[in-house]
Enzyme design. Structure first.
Site, PDB file in Angstrom:
ATOM      1  N   GLU A   5      10.873  11.260   6.863  1.00 52.15           N
ATOM      2  CA  GLU A   5       9.560  11.259   6.221  1.00 52.15           C
ATOM      3  C   GLU A   5       9.702  10.899   4.748  1.00 52.15           C
ATOM      4  OE1 GLU A   5       7.133  11.647   8.189  1.00 52.15           O
ATOM      5  OE2 GLU A   5       8.047  12.670   9.908  1.00 52.15           O
ATOM      6  N   LYS A  22      12.541   9.669  20.366  1.00 54.25           N
ATOM      7  CA  LYS A  22      11.213  10.235  20.152  1.00 54.25           C
ATOM      8  C   LYS A  22      10.192   9.385  20.920  1.00 54.25           C
ATOM      9  CE  LYS A  22      13.364  12.329  16.625  1.00 54.25           C
ATOM     10  NZ  LYS A  22      14.835  12.268  16.466  1.00 54.25           N
ATOM     11  N   LYS A  53      11.253   7.296  13.090  1.00 57.23           N
ATOM     12  CA  LYS A  53      11.683   8.004  14.296  1.00 57.23           C
ATOM     13  C   LYS A  53      12.580   7.119  15.148  1.00 57.23           C
ATOM     14  CE  LYS A  53       7.447  10.752  14.464  1.00 57.23           C
ATOM     15  NZ  LYS A  53       6.219  11.071  15.227  1.00 57.23           N
ATOM     16  N   ASP A 102       0.918   4.158   1.497  1.00 59.99           N
ATOM     17  CA  ASP A 102       1.300   4.687   2.809  1.00 59.99           C
ATOM     18  C   ASP A 102       2.262   3.754   3.532  1.00 59.99           C
ATOM     19  OD1 ASP A 102      -0.247   6.990   2.553  1.00 59.99           O
ATOM     20  OD2 ASP A 102      -2.022   6.029   3.385  1.00 59.99           O
ATOM     21  N   LYS A 103       2.080   2.444   3.343  1.00 57.59           N
ATOM     22  CA  LYS A 103       2.998   1.498   3.974  1.00 57.59           C
ATOM     23  C   LYS A 103       4.358   1.501   3.282  1.00 57.59           C
ATOM     24  CE  LYS A 103       1.469   0.635   7.468  1.00 57.59           C
ATOM     25  NZ  LYS A 103       2.309   0.985   8.598  1.00 57.59           N
ATOM     26  N   ASP A 136      -2.417   6.205  -5.944  1.00 51.51           N
ATOM     27  CA  ASP A 136      -2.667   7.049  -4.775  1.00 51.51           C
ATOM     28  C   ASP A 136      -1.334   7.413  -4.153  1.00 51.51           C
ATOM     29  OD1 ASP A 136      -3.964   8.425  -2.798  1.00 51.51           O
ATOM     30  OD2 ASP A 136      -4.609   6.673  -1.678  1.00 51.51           O
ATOM     31  N   ALA A 137      -1.175   8.661  -3.749  1.00 58.54           N
ATOM     32  CA  ALA A 137       0.061   9.084  -3.095  1.00 58.54           C
ATOM     33  C   ALA A 137       0.198   8.395  -1.739  1.00 58.54           C
ATOM     34  CB  ALA A 137       0.075  10.604  -2.920  1.00 58.54           C
ATOM     35  N   PHE A 170      -9.539  -3.062  -9.807  1.00 59.85           N
ATOM     36  CA  PHE A 170      -8.457  -2.483  -9.027  1.00 59.85           C
ATOM     37  C   PHE A 170      -7.153  -2.841  -9.724  1.00 59.85           C
ATOM     38  CE2 PHE A 170      -6.629  -2.235  -4.389  1.00 59.85           C
ATOM     39  CZ  PHE A 170      -5.786  -1.208  -4.780  1.00 59.85           C
ATOM     40  N   ASP A 210       7.112   9.488  20.900  1.00 53.41           N
ATOM     41  CA  ASP A 210       6.012   9.023  20.060  1.00 53.41           C
ATOM     42  C   ASP A 210       6.141   7.539  19.788  1.00 53.41           C
ATOM     43  OD1 ASP A 210       4.510  11.288  19.720  1.00 53.41           O
ATOM     44  OD2 ASP A 210       5.464  11.890  17.849  1.00 53.41           O
ATOM     45  N   GLU A 234      15.342  15.148   9.321  1.00 52.05           N
ATOM     46  CA  GLU A 234      16.405  15.744  10.118  1.00 52.05           C
ATOM     47  C   GLU A 234      17.178  14.623  10.815  1.00 52.05           C
ATOM     48  OE1 GLU A 234      13.517  17.996   8.806  1.00 52.05           O
ATOM     49  OE2 GLU A 234      12.984  16.899  10.627  1.00 52.05           O
ATOM     50  N   ARG A 272       0.495   7.857   7.949  1.00 53.62           N
ATOM     51  CA  ARG A 272      -0.945   8.006   7.722  1.00 53.62           C
ATOM     52  C   ARG A 272      -1.743   6.772   8.130  1.00 53.62           C
ATOM     53  NH1 ARG A 272      -2.192  11.200   2.140  1.00 53.62           N
ATOM     54  NH2 ARG A 272      -1.537   9.214   1.229  1.00 53.62           N
ATOM     55  N   LYS A 273      -1.076   5.712   8.561  1.00 50.77           N
ATOM     56  CA  LYS A 273      -1.796   4.494   8.943  1.00 50.77           C
ATOM     57  C   LYS A 273      -1.539   4.164  10.415  1.00 50.77           C
ATOM     58  CE  LYS A 273      -4.023   3.520   5.199  1.00 50.77           C
ATOM     59  NZ  LYS A 273      -4.052   4.932   4.768  1.00 50.77           N
ATOM     60  N   HIS A 292       0.848  -1.189   0.000  1.00 48.16           N
ATOM     61  CA  HIS A 292       0.000   0.000   0.000  1.00 48.16           C
ATOM     62  C   HIS A 292       0.892   1.249   0.000  1.00 48.16           C
ATOM     63  CE1 HIS A 292      -2.616   3.139   1.685  1.00 48.16           C
ATOM     64  NE2 HIS A 292      -3.633   2.420   1.245  1.00 48.16           N
ATOM     65  N   LYS A 332      -6.148  -3.898   0.683  1.00 48.21           N
ATOM     66  CA  LYS A 332      -6.713  -3.437   1.952  1.00 48.21           C
ATOM     67  C   LYS A 332      -7.725  -4.468   2.439  1.00 48.21           C
ATOM     68  CE  LYS A 332      -7.666   0.891   2.655  1.00 48.21           C
ATOM     69  NZ  LYS A 332      -8.259   2.257   2.588  1.00 48.21           N
TER      70      LYS A 332
END
Length: 380
Positions: free
Chosen positions: A45, A278, A274, A19-20, A247-248, A239, A280, A58, A253-254, A17, A174
């Protein structure tokens, strides 16, 4: 979240996918830095769109040669991830050999670094934020049932594609699984949605029959199938165009797919790309570890743990353990006991879970929690 009665759904996405792909590229870069410098600071990123990949962020290493070496290898690392994901050319979604790859690496801001590498030698939190961890005894993985089966579906799709059993399958996919809960326990699956990218030559009815037989039926146990189970396979009917061409993709995003499928709160911070300074990432792993402790020790049947931090500060500003009334001893203060046993400062978390290692690339697909296929310290 305590799901009492009703339908609850979770989704997952394949490693191919868009995003993955972004998450996996960011974590491949992270692992490359940590392999050379375990104390590297990484905030990576990735953006994919059609035949272009942009990797930016960074970074800070103790030795300039390490920074230069990873920067020089980044283009090849990106293309390796695209190949491993099953993409072959522009028609399938992106061409690993000829797509444009832009690398934009910057040094870490000194304003951030001075709060992390403090003058007193104590590691401060790399950012403010709140993190949640969750565990439940409703599955052997100590995970919510809907996300467990959603992950299994897209993993099965990938296995069949890689093994050539269904050679017309393509990397982008998906899934979604809807469970009926009764008195807080998952009882049966009432709906399954699976959309898979495919070659143009396969007919819709043949595709649906093959996916039902080879993907859904082997994953969804017979005793969990509701009468009238709905299986929605490629509900749009076609599909063919997938991956970054369709799709970008963007890192982070997931985050619900990465965690508990929406069955527990999320603090909003993504994981991939990260380094463990971090919170997060590292504190989200620690909260999962602590929630598992509560359940595996028999203190409660389910547990939600929250930590919150201020940038540059070592001690968390808050710590919560919620058991939704499932605790076995109401007199026990779980937060006090866990805080006494475990160091919840960023340095303590990193040392407890041994996080300064290149272990993150496998987490960027099929979830960060409940994994039995890779050795992850927060799942021990």
């Amino acid at each position: 979240m305590m799901i009492r009665n009703g339908l609850f759904s979770s989704e997952s996405v394949s490693a191919g996918h868009p995003d993955k792909l972004a998450d996996r590229i960011s974590d491949r870069i992270l692992d490359a830095f940590l392999a050379r410098d375990p104390h590297a600071r990484v905030a990576c990123e990735t953006l994919l769109a059609d035949q272009c990949v942009i990797v930016a962020g960074e970074f800070k290493t103790r030795c300039q040669d390490d920074f230069d070496a990873v920067r020089a290898s980044a283009d090849a690392l990106v293309r390796d991830v695209l190949r491993e994901s099953g993409y072959r050319d522009a028609e399938t979604g992106i061409d690993p050999e000829h797509c444009e790859v832009q690398i934009r690496f910057n040094g870490q801001s000194q304003d951030i670094n001075q709060g992390v590498d403090r003058a007193d030698g104590i590691l401060g939190a790399g950012d403010q934020g709140l993190m949640f961890g969750y565990a439940t005894d409703e599955t052997p993985e100590l995970m919510p049932a809907p996300i467990v089966y959603a992950h299994q579906l897209v993993r099965r799709q990938a296995e069949l594609r890689q093994q050539g059993v269904l050679p017309w399958l393509q990397p982008d996919a998906k899934s979604q699984v809807s469970f009926r809960y009764v008195d807080g326990r998952p009882t049966q699956i009432e709906a399954v949605v699976l959309s898979t990218q495919h070659e143009a030559g396969i007919g819709l009815e043949a595709l649906r029959a093959a996916v039902l037989e080879h993907v859904i039926e082997p994953v969804i146990p017979a005793h969990l199938r509701a009468n009238g189970l709905r299986c929605l396979i490629n509900p749009t009917g076609r599909f063919v165009t997938g991956g970054p061409k369709g799709d970008a993709g963007l890192t982070g995003r997931k985050i619900i797919v990465d965690t508990y499928g929406g069955a527990a709160p999320h603090g909003g911070g993504a994981f991939s790309g990260k380094d463990p300074s971090k919170v997060d990432r590292s504190a989200a792993y620690m909260t999962r570890y602590l929630a598992r402790q509560v359940v595996t020790r028999g203190w409660a049947r389910r547990a939600l743990v929250q930590l919150a931090y201020a940038i540059g500060e070592a001690k968390p500003v808050s710590f919560l353990v919620e058991t939704y009334g499932t605790e076995t001893d109401q007199k026990r203060d779980l937060a006090v006991e866990l805080a006494r046993e475990f160091d919840l400062r960023p340095q303590g978390i990193i040392e407890t879970l041994d996080l300064r290692r290149p272990i993150y690339y496998p987490t960027a697909a099929y979830g960060h929690f409940g994994r039995g296929d890779v050795s992850l310290p927060w799942e021990q």
